[in-house]
Design a protein around this motif. Structure first.
Motif, PDB file in Angstrom:
ATOM      1  N   LYS A 191      -6.868  14.834  -1.635  1.00 55.30           N
ATOM      2  CA  LYS A 191      -7.034  14.027  -2.565  1.00 55.30           C
ATOM      3  C   LYS A 191      -7.421  12.555  -1.775  1.00 55.30           C
ATOM      4  O   LYS A 191      -7.717  12.551  -0.701  1.00 55.30           O
ATOM      5  CB  LYS A 191      -5.351  13.571  -2.807  1.00 55.30           C
ATOM      6  N   PRO A 192      -7.994  11.588  -2.876  1.00 54.70           N
ATOM      7  CA  PRO A 192      -8.557  10.239  -2.145  1.00 54.70           C
ATOM      8  C   PRO A 192      -7.149   9.543  -1.452  1.00 54.70           C
ATOM      9  O   PRO A 192      -6.256   9.602  -2.005  1.00 54.70           O
ATOM     10  CB  PRO A 192      -9.114   9.616  -3.378  1.00 54.70           C
ATOM     11  N   VAL A 193      -7.711   9.039  -0.324  1.00 50.60           N
ATOM     12  CA  VAL A 193      -6.759   8.108   0.451  1.00 50.60           C
ATOM     13  C   VAL A 193      -7.241   6.458   0.141  1.00 50.60           C
ATOM     14  O   VAL A 193      -8.451   6.334   0.667  1.00 50.60           O
ATOM     15  CB  VAL A 193      -6.703   8.575   1.987  1.00 50.60           C
ATOM     16  N   ILE A 194      -6.115   5.804   0.197  1.00 50.05           N
ATOM     17  CA  ILE A 194      -6.566   4.254  -0.034  1.00 50.05           C
ATOM     18  C   ILE A 194      -5.765   3.813   1.204  1.00 50.05           C
ATOM     19  O   ILE A 194      -4.832   3.966   1.246  1.00 50.05           O
ATOM     20  CB  ILE A 194      -5.872   3.771  -0.948  1.00 50.05           C
ATOM     21  N   ALA A 195      -6.702   3.226   2.099  1.00 52.56           N
ATOM     22  CA  ALA A 195      -6.126   2.807   3.343  1.00 52.56           C
ATOM     23  C   ALA A 195      -6.046   1.324   3.269  1.00 52.56           C
ATOM     24  O   ALA A 195      -6.593   0.489   2.604  1.00 52.56           O
ATOM     25  CB  ALA A 195      -7.165   3.114   4.399  1.00 52.56           C
ATOM     26  N   VAL A 196      -4.642   0.961   3.875  1.00 51.96           N
ATOM     27  CA  VAL A 196      -4.075  -0.486   3.881  1.00 51.96           C
ATOM     28  C   VAL A 196      -3.746  -0.786   5.226  1.00 51.96           C
ATOM     29  O   VAL A 196      -2.707  -0.515   5.727  1.00 51.96           O
ATOM     30  CB  VAL A 196      -2.922  -0.486   3.087  1.00 51.96           C
ATOM     31  N   PRO A 197      -4.805  -1.532   5.663  1.00 48.89           N
ATOM     32  CA  PRO A 197      -4.236  -2.095   7.417  1.00 48.89           C
ATOM     33  C   PRO A 197      -3.353  -3.295   7.131  1.00 48.89           C
ATOM     34  O   PRO A 197      -3.464  -4.164   6.079  1.00 48.89           O
ATOM     35  CB  PRO A 197      -5.542  -2.935   7.768  1.00 48.89           C
ATOM     36  N   THR A 198      -2.228  -3.502   7.944  1.00 48.15           N
ATOM     37  CA  THR A 198      -1.328  -4.504   7.757  1.00 48.15           C
ATOM     38  C   THR A 198      -1.427  -5.285   9.204  1.00 48.15           C
ATOM     39  O   THR A 198      -2.205  -4.861  10.162  1.00 48.15           O
ATOM     40  CB  THR A 198       0.228  -3.996   7.722  1.00 48.15           C
ATOM     41  N   SER A 199      -0.998  -6.480   9.071  1.00 47.69           N
ATOM     42  CA  SER A 199      -1.047  -7.314  10.149  1.00 47.69           C
ATOM     43  C   SER A 199       0.042  -7.085  11.437  1.00 47.69           C
ATOM     44  O   SER A 199       0.209  -7.925  12.351  1.00 47.69           O
ATOM     45  CB  SER A 199      -1.059  -8.863   9.719  1.00 47.69           C
ATOM     46  N   ILE A 200       0.651  -6.020  11.218  1.00 50.77           N
ATOM     47  CA  ILE A 200       1.563  -5.820  12.147  1.00 50.77           C
ATOM     48  C   ILE A 200       1.149  -5.200  13.363  1.00 50.77           C
ATOM     49  O   ILE A 200       0.411  -4.325  13.383  1.00 50.77           O
ATOM     50  CB  ILE A 200       2.681  -4.537  11.563  1.00 50.77           C
ATOM     51  N   GLY A 201       1.575  -5.611  14.660  1.00 54.04           N
ATOM     52  CA  GLY A 201       0.896  -5.164  15.859  1.00 54.04           C
ATOM     53  C   GLY A 201       0.961  -6.272  16.875  1.00 54.04           C
ATOM     54  O   GLY A 201       1.425  -7.412  16.602  1.00 54.04           O
ATOM     55  N   GLY A 208      -4.205  -7.635  12.374  1.00 49.33           N
ATOM     56  CA  GLY A 208      -4.788  -6.438  11.344  1.00 49.33           C
ATOM     57  C   GLY A 208      -6.011  -6.025  11.574  1.00 49.33           C
ATOM     58  O   GLY A 208      -6.317  -5.059  10.846  1.00 49.33           O
ATOM     59  N   ILE A 209      -6.916  -6.785  12.324  1.00 54.08           N
ATOM     60  CA  ILE A 209      -8.240  -6.582  12.302  1.00 54.08           C
ATOM     61  C   ILE A 209      -8.610  -5.294  13.089  1.00 54.08           C
ATOM     62  O   ILE A 209      -9.294  -4.598  12.627  1.00 54.08           O
ATOM     63  CB  ILE A 209      -9.028  -7.685  13.028  1.00 54.08           C
ATOM     64  N   SER A 210      -7.661  -4.918  14.106  1.00 49.20           N
ATOM     65  CA  SER A 210      -7.801  -3.799  14.850  1.00 49.20           C
ATOM     66  C   SER A 210      -7.575  -2.404  13.772  1.00 49.20           C
ATOM     67  O   SER A 210      -8.388  -1.591  13.907  1.00 49.20           O
ATOM     68  CB  SER A 210      -6.831  -3.671  15.992  1.00 49.20           C
ATOM     69  N   ALA A 211      -6.668  -2.545  12.992  1.00 47.80           N
ATOM     70  CA  ALA A 211      -6.197  -1.458  12.086  1.00 47.80           C
ATOM     71  C   ALA A 211      -7.243  -1.375  11.081  1.00 47.80           C
ATOM     72  O   ALA A 211      -7.741  -0.108  10.716  1.00 47.80           O
ATOM     73  CB  ALA A 211      -4.915  -1.961  11.423  1.00 47.80           C
ATOM     74  N   VAL A 226      -8.820  -1.212   1.794  1.00 50.66           N
ATOM     75  CA  VAL A 226      -8.384  -2.475   0.965  1.00 50.66           C
ATOM     76  C   VAL A 226      -8.420  -3.624   2.218  1.00 50.66           C
ATOM     77  O   VAL A 226      -8.327  -3.272   3.160  1.00 50.66           O
ATOM     78  CB  VAL A 226      -7.309  -2.651  -0.099  1.00 50.66           C
ATOM     79  N   ASN A 227      -8.062  -4.910   1.939  1.00 53.60           N
ATOM     80  CA  ASN A 227      -8.252  -5.916   2.664  1.00 53.60           C
ATOM     81  C   ASN A 227      -6.680  -5.764   3.347  1.00 53.60           C
ATOM     82  O   ASN A 227      -5.848  -5.138   3.015  1.00 53.60           O
ATOM     83  CB  ASN A 227      -8.348  -7.357   2.142  1.00 53.60           C
ATOM     84  N   ILE A 228      -6.674  -6.547   4.575  1.00 55.60           N
ATOM     85  CA  ILE A 228      -5.166  -6.658   5.383  1.00 55.60           C
ATOM     86  C   ILE A 228      -4.262  -7.050   4.473  1.00 55.60           C
ATOM     87  O   ILE A 228      -4.223  -8.260   3.636  1.00 55.60           O
ATOM     88  CB  ILE A 228      -5.568  -7.674   6.414  1.00 55.60           C
ATOM     89  N   ASP A 229      -3.264  -6.444   4.718  1.00 52.02           N
ATOM     90  CA  ASP A 229      -1.884  -6.832   3.869  1.00 52.02           C
ATOM     91  C   ASP A 229      -1.933  -6.783   2.473  1.00 52.02           C
ATOM     92  O   ASP A 229      -1.090  -7.025   1.583  1.00 52.02           O
ATOM     93  CB  ASP A 229      -1.254  -8.016   4.235  1.00 52.02           C
ATOM     94  N   ASN A 230      -2.879  -5.999   1.936  1.00 50.35           N
ATOM     95  CA  ASN A 230      -3.387  -6.158   0.271  1.00 50.35           C
ATOM     96  C   ASN A 230      -2.813  -4.832  -0.330  1.00 50.35           C
ATOM     97  O   ASN A 230      -3.356  -3.883  -0.937  1.00 50.35           O
ATOM     98  CB  ASN A 230      -4.778  -6.205   0.093  1.00 50.35           C
ATOM     99  N   GLY A 231      -1.357  -4.937  -0.268  1.00 47.42           N
ATOM    100  CA  GLY A 231      -0.632  -3.896  -1.046  1.00 47.42           C
ATOM    101  C   GLY A 231      -1.316  -3.860  -2.594  1.00 47.42           C
ATOM    102  O   GLY A 231      -1.125  -2.928  -3.236  1.00 47.42           O
ATOM    103  N   PHE A 232      -1.304  -5.315  -3.166  1.00 52.02           N
ATOM    104  CA  PHE A 232      -1.391  -5.267  -4.321  1.00 52.02           C
ATOM    105  C   PHE A 232      -2.652  -4.326  -4.984  1.00 52.02           C
ATOM    106  O   PHE A 232      -2.594  -3.502  -5.819  1.00 52.02           O
ATOM    107  CB  PHE A 232      -1.706  -6.704  -5.014  1.00 52.02           C
ATOM    108  N   GLY A 233      -3.830  -4.769  -4.195  1.00 45.11           N
ATOM    109  CA  GLY A 233      -5.021  -4.009  -4.396  1.00 45.11           C
ATOM    110  C   GLY A 233      -5.151  -2.570  -4.440  1.00 45.11           C
ATOM    111  O   GLY A 233      -5.471  -1.699  -4.978  1.00 45.11           O
TER     112      GLY A 233
END
Length: 250
Positions: A191-201, A208-211, A226-233
């Motif tokens: 299935k398609p995977v939508i990746a969401v990097p978070t600013s946690i670390g 979040g740039i490393s993720a 999608v963009n960092i922390d962009n759960g909405f997107g």
């Protein structure tokens, strides 16, 4: 735009239903002075307008929600504070605030949730972003499977849920630190995977740039990022994919 004229022309046969529909898709917005509210975004895109609450004054936000209520239109707000919720709640009944996701929503109809979007997180610190994605997907009619805290530090936790996750029409993978979860998931599912990097670390995570870079450079196929922390997107895109599959199956 003279809607009455258009409708009369449709009735008389001078304008076809298809031609009128094209015109109506571009109906004007409501100019409130400080904001221009798009009433017919759902007609054009299938999704109603969403309000980004962060940075808006309490007064303006309350007026926006009151306007949607008057028009009998559902409204979803993202990145709202509890203070904003209290201000809106004084003016609008039945508005609901989800403090973890910071979603501020007003729903007017009971939804028949369809299909399945799986929302997974690497750790529990990623849950606020994941819940934003999950709440958005549910608001727009998707059924959501939540699978939290299944990151690569204990990959056996993910293995125990992989068959259930793979039943979803698409998967949202939310992770901070090094951001490895989407790549692992994409290599195990069809299935398609939508990746969401978070600013946690920690420091070298660079908020979040490393993720983000890990997800963009993954060798596993079938990942969109999608963009960092962009759960909405992620929740929005996941619902688009889910709808396509559900509608194709009808």
């Amino acid at each position: 735009m003279d809607i009455g004229k258009i409708l009369k022309e449709v009735k008389s046969g001078a304008v076809s239903i298809e031609e009128a529909e094209k015109v109506l898709k571009h109906l004007p917005f409501k100019d409130m002075g400080f904001a221009r509210i798009d009433h017919h975004r759902k007609l054009r895109s299938g999704f109603g307008e969403v309000i980004f609450c962060e940075g808006k004054s309490d007064e303006h936000l309350a007026k926006i929600y009151k306007h949607f209520v008057a028009e009998k239109i559902e409204v979803l707000g993202t990145r709202a504070t509890e203070k904003q919720y209290l201000a809106v709640a004084q003016e609008v009944e039945d508005v609901i605030y989800e403090p973890v996701s910071r979603i501020l929503k007003l729903e007017t109809v009971e939804k028949n949730h369809t299909g399945m979007v799986a929302v997974c997180t690497g750790g529990t610190s990623d849950i606020p972003v994941a819940e934003e994605a999950a709440q958005v997907a549910e608001f727009f009619g998707s059924r959501v499977l939540r699978v939290y805290d299944v990151g690569v530090a204990g990959i056996h936790r993910l293995f125990s849920k992989i068959e259930e996750i793979n039943k979803a029409n698409c998967i949202i993978a939310v992770a901070g630190m090094e951001g490895a979860l989407p790549g692992v998931l994409a290599g195990m599912v069809d299935k398609p995977v939508i990746a969401v990097p978070t600013s946690i670390g920690y420091g070298a995570n660079f908020k979040g740039i490393s993720a983000l870079l890990t997800m963009l450079n993954s060798c596993a196929e079938g990942i969109s990022v999608v963009n960092i922390d962009n759960g909405f997107g992620a929740g929005y895109l996941g619902t688009q994919i889910n709808r396509l599959i559900v509608n194709a199956a009808k």
